[in-house]
Design an enzyme around this catalytic site. Structure first.
Site, PDB file in Angstrom:
ATOM      1  N   THR A   1       0.848  -1.178   0.000  1.00  0.00           N
ATOM      2  CA  THR A   1       0.000   0.000   0.000  1.00  0.00           C
ATOM      3  C   THR A   1       0.889   1.234   0.000  1.00  0.00           C
ATOM      4  OG1 THR A   1      -1.838   1.080   1.145  1.00  0.00           O
ATOM      5  CG2 THR A   1      -0.187   0.053   2.532  1.00  0.00           C
ATOM      6  N   CYS A   2       0.364   2.348  -0.449  1.00  0.00           N
ATOM      7  CA  CYS A   2       1.133   3.594  -0.441  1.00  0.00           C
ATOM      8  C   CYS A   2       1.413   3.997   0.998  1.00  0.00           C
ATOM      9  CB  CYS A   2       0.366   4.712  -1.135  1.00  0.00           C
ATOM     10  SG  CYS A   2       0.080   4.352  -2.863  1.00  0.00           S
TER      11      CYS A   2
END
Length: 114
Positions: A92-93
């Site tokens: 995930t970012c």
């Protein structure tokens, strides 16, 4: 890109040792099979590192990759992962290291449960 944290929004909690110890296993279902996932690595990186590498020319290369991602892990586990194992990678970012290219990465060992 889910900036509001809804997609895999829990992933960064895995950096916390207490959370990790309580959630180091989870179920993963595909339309064909169900798997037990044992999380063996969690770390923050950037897209410079190819954490989603899937092509390996031989077992040694895969073992090298497994060694690297185990070493990167913020939390060390005693889960044994060998060239015979399949793994799952979630990412995930994450802006801890870089606002644009930062990623939080989690790798788990897959075991079929059915």
């Amino acid at each position: 890109q889910m900036k509001d944290g809804s997609m895999f929004g829990q992933l960064d909690k895995f950096l916390d040792e207490d959370f990790f110890s309580q959630h180091k296993e989870f179920e993963f279902d595909t339309i064909y099979d169900s798997y037990q996932v044992e999380v063996f690595s969690v770390y923050v990186t950037t897209t410079d590192f190819n954490y989603i590498e899937t092509e390996f020319s031989n077992d040694e290369e895969y073992m090298d990759f497994l060694g690297v991602i185990k070493e990167k892990s913020k939390i060390q586990t005693d889960i044994q992962v060998t060239e015979k194992d399949n793994i799952i990678t979630l990412s995930t970012c994450n802006d801890l290291q870089d606002p644009e290219d930062g990623r939080l990465v989690l790798h788990g060992k897959l075991t079929k449960t059915n």
